[in-house]
Motif scaffolding. Structure first.
Motif, PDB file in Angstrom:
ATOM      1  N   HIS A 173       0.825  -1.209   0.000  1.00 19.26           N
ATOM      2  CA  HIS A 173       0.000   0.000   0.000  1.00 19.26           C
ATOM      3  C   HIS A 173       0.862   1.263   0.000  1.00 19.26           C
ATOM      4  O   HIS A 173       0.585   2.223  -0.732  1.00 19.26           O
ATOM      5  CB  HIS A 173      -0.929  -0.006   1.217  1.00 19.26           C
ATOM      6  CG  HIS A 173      -1.841   1.179   1.280  1.00 19.26           C
ATOM      7  ND1 HIS A 173      -1.497   2.351   1.924  1.00 19.26           N
ATOM      8  CD2 HIS A 173      -3.079   1.380   0.746  1.00 19.26           C
ATOM      9  CE1 HIS A 173      -2.473   3.226   1.790  1.00 19.26           C
ATOM     10  NE2 HIS A 173      -3.449   2.666   1.090  1.00 19.26           N
ATOM     11  N   PHE A 176       2.413   1.610  -3.445  1.00 16.87           N
ATOM     12  CA  PHE A 176       1.353   1.945  -4.396  1.00 16.87           C
ATOM     13  C   PHE A 176       1.012   3.434  -4.302  1.00 16.87           C
ATOM     14  O   PHE A 176       0.876   4.119  -5.323  1.00 16.87           O
ATOM     15  CB  PHE A 176       0.112   1.094  -4.091  1.00 16.87           C
ATOM     16  CG  PHE A 176      -1.113   1.484  -4.874  1.00 16.87           C
ATOM     17  CD1 PHE A 176      -1.226   1.158  -6.217  1.00 16.87           C
ATOM     18  CD2 PHE A 176      -2.150   2.180  -4.263  1.00 16.87           C
ATOM     19  CE1 PHE A 176      -2.359   1.526  -6.945  1.00 16.87           C
ATOM     20  CE2 PHE A 176      -3.281   2.550  -4.974  1.00 16.87           C
ATOM     21  CZ  PHE A 176      -3.383   2.219  -6.321  1.00 16.87           C
ATOM     22  N   SER A 177       0.916   3.956  -3.080  1.00 16.13           N
ATOM     23  CA  SER A 177       0.626   5.378  -2.878  1.00 16.13           C
ATOM     24  C   SER A 177       1.749   6.246  -3.446  1.00 16.13           C
ATOM     25  O   SER A 177       1.501   7.298  -4.053  1.00 16.13           O
ATOM     26  CB  SER A 177       0.430   5.674  -1.386  1.00 16.13           C
ATOM     27  OG  SER A 177      -0.657   4.940  -0.862  1.00 16.13           O
ATOM     28  N   LYS A 180       1.532   6.289  -7.313  1.00 16.32           N
ATOM     29  CA  LYS A 180       0.429   7.149  -7.757  1.00 16.32           C
ATOM     30  C   LYS A 180       0.824   8.622  -7.689  1.00 16.32           C
ATOM     31  O   LYS A 180       0.488   9.414  -8.572  1.00 16.32           O
ATOM     32  CB  LYS A 180      -0.815   6.906  -6.896  1.00 16.32           C
ATOM     33  CG  LYS A 180      -1.611   5.668  -7.275  1.00 16.32           C
ATOM     34  CD  LYS A 180      -2.859   5.542  -6.438  1.00 16.32           C
ATOM     35  CE  LYS A 180      -3.858   6.634  -6.733  1.00 16.32           C
ATOM     36  NZ  LYS A 180      -5.110   6.481  -5.956  1.00 16.32           N
ATOM     37  N   TYR A 237      -6.220  -5.574  -4.650  1.00 20.89           N
ATOM     38  CA  TYR A 237      -6.114  -5.398  -6.105  1.00 20.89           C
ATOM     39  C   TYR A 237      -7.422  -4.844  -6.684  1.00 20.89           C
ATOM     40  O   TYR A 237      -7.424  -3.901  -7.478  1.00 20.89           O
ATOM     41  CB  TYR A 237      -5.786  -6.737  -6.774  1.00 20.89           C
ATOM     42  CG  TYR A 237      -4.349  -7.190  -6.639  1.00 20.89           C
ATOM     43  CD1 TYR A 237      -3.342  -6.327  -6.216  1.00 20.89           C
ATOM     44  CD2 TYR A 237      -3.986  -8.502  -6.959  1.00 20.89           C
ATOM     45  CE1 TYR A 237      -2.031  -6.747  -6.114  1.00 20.89           C
ATOM     46  CE2 TYR A 237      -2.667  -8.936  -6.867  1.00 20.89           C
ATOM     47  CZ  TYR A 237      -1.689  -8.051  -6.439  1.00 20.89           C
ATOM     48  OH  TYR A 237      -0.387  -8.468  -6.346  1.00 20.89           O
ATOM     49  N   LYS A 239      -9.868  -3.191  -5.178  1.00 19.11           N
ATOM     50  CA  LYS A 239     -10.140  -1.839  -4.682  1.00 19.11           C
ATOM     51  C   LYS A 239      -9.328  -0.793  -5.435  1.00 19.11           C
ATOM     52  O   LYS A 239      -9.779   0.342  -5.639  1.00 19.11           O
ATOM     53  CB  LYS A 239      -9.828  -1.775  -3.194  1.00 19.11           C
ATOM     54  CG  LYS A 239     -10.067  -0.413  -2.555  1.00 19.11           C
ATOM     55  CD  LYS A 239      -9.725  -0.440  -1.070  1.00 19.11           C
ATOM     56  CE  LYS A 239      -9.877   0.931  -0.437  1.00 19.11           C
ATOM     57  NZ  LYS A 239      -9.504   0.908   1.008  1.00 19.11           N
ATOM     58  N   ASN A 240      -8.118  -1.159  -5.863  1.00 15.58           N
ATOM     59  CA  ASN A 240      -7.206  -0.201  -6.481  1.00 15.58           C
ATOM     60  C   ASN A 240      -7.043  -0.385  -7.992  1.00 15.58           C
ATOM     61  O   ASN A 240      -6.094   0.135  -8.583  1.00 15.58           O
ATOM     62  CB  ASN A 240      -5.847  -0.282  -5.790  1.00 15.58           C
ATOM     63  CG  ASN A 240      -5.910   0.204  -4.352  1.00 15.58           C
ATOM     64  OD1 ASN A 240      -6.047   1.391  -4.090  1.00 15.58           O
ATOM     65  ND2 ASN A 240      -5.826  -0.727  -3.397  1.00 15.58           N
ATOM     66  N   ASN A 241      -7.993  -1.106  -8.596  1.00 13.68           N
ATOM     67  CA  ASN A 241      -7.992  -1.305 -10.060  1.00 13.68           C
ATOM     68  C   ASN A 241      -6.689  -1.903 -10.567  1.00 13.68           C
ATOM     69  O   ASN A 241      -6.136  -1.491 -11.595  1.00 13.68           O
ATOM     70  CB  ASN A 241      -8.281   0.016 -10.788  1.00 13.68           C
ATOM     71  CG  ASN A 241      -9.665   0.542 -10.499  1.00 13.68           C
ATOM     72  OD1 ASN A 241     -10.644  -0.205 -10.543  1.00 13.68           O
ATOM     73  ND2 ASN A 241      -9.769   1.822 -10.175  1.00 13.68           N
TER      74      ASN A 241
END
Length: 265
Positions: A173, A176-177, A180, A237, A239-241
């Motif tokens: 997470h 991933f943040s 982005k 996966y 939830k975050n496309n």
């Protein structure tokens, strides 16, 4: 259901590949990935592309291209081989390539170097994916992954990010943040590796752990906990496309049903 899942095929020869492709057809699986590792390199890799292009053009195929496994005599010849592969990819109806450095990076010829070379090419139309391992810094004391990502994304050639497998969702997470934030102006497709736990999978991993793939001892010692984690990872996966990429063997009705059981919830 399987429109939002990709399946990676593993095989030792064209005959095995044919069997697995026919299984995919029978089960309405269209999205497949062909890795470039182990036996699937050089001659078999090239033969695979020709075979699929000629006999199974209904599939949406993404080929992985390992700069390590496809390396030739020197980096100049190896780079030209990759350019030829890119040009031929359109003929073979393959519109995206996952570019990876490979298990052992070649000096001055890994994915960062090659992307820098590609940026200088004129009239090059290609969609490239890159791998990202969220677990390197915390678990393997490798602090260069973010810097490498920023150099890759700055080329403007990147279409997708492929997350390496691991079992720490908090770390995933965080990374991933970060991605982005860095790539907020880019339209990127996201993919995430997924293995389906089993006693056999655990035994194999314990016997021969994969390089820079983090799996918690907790899950290696308790299959039920590993299955619970897999449900959590699938939820993350979704939830975050992030499109899951099934890397476990799925080429039997029982194994395929086991895969789908995580997506019915």
């Amino acid at each position: 259901m399987n429109k939002n899942i990709r399946f990676e095929l593993s095989f030792k020869n064209i005959s095995q590949l044919e069997d697995k492709l026919n299984f995919c057809k029978l089960n309405n699986i269209k999205n497949i990935n062909i890795p470039c590792k182990g036996l699937i390199k050089k001659e078999l890799f090239n033969s695979t592309i020709k075979y699929i292009s000629k006999n199974f053009n209904e599939f949406n195929v993404i080929y992985h291209y390992s700069l390590y496994h496809q390396y030739s005599k020197n980096k100049e010849e190896s780079y030209q081989d990759f350019l030829d592969f890119i040009k031929n990819s359109h003929i073979n109806r393959n519109y995206e390539i996952l570019l990876v450095s490979g298990s052992n990076k070649k000096k001055n010829f890994d994915s960062v170097d090659v992307l820098a070379y590609l940026k200088k090419e004129k009239n090059l139309k290609i969609k490239l994916g890159i791998a990202y391992n969220p677990y390197l810094k915390k678990y393997y004391n490798v602090s260069s992954e973010r810097e490498r990502f920023e150099r890759k994304i700055s080329t403007g050639l990147i279409n997708s990010i492929w997350f390496q497998y691991g079992t720490d969702i908090k770390v995933l997470h965080n990374e991933f943040s970060y991605l982005k934030k860095i790539a907020k102006n880019e339209k990127l497709n996201l993919f995430g590796s997924l293995f389906i736990p089993s006693k056999q999978f655990i035994a194999r991993f314990k016997f021969r752990p994969w390089k820079e793939v983090y799996i918690s001892e907790k899950y290696l010692n308790a299959l039920d906990d590993f299955l619970d984690f897999t449900n959590d990872l699938v939820c993350f996966y979704k939830k975050n496309n992030i499109t899951p990429v099934i890397e476990s063997d799925f080429s039997s009705s029982e194994k395929l049903d086991s895969v789908y059981s995580f997506f019915r919830k």
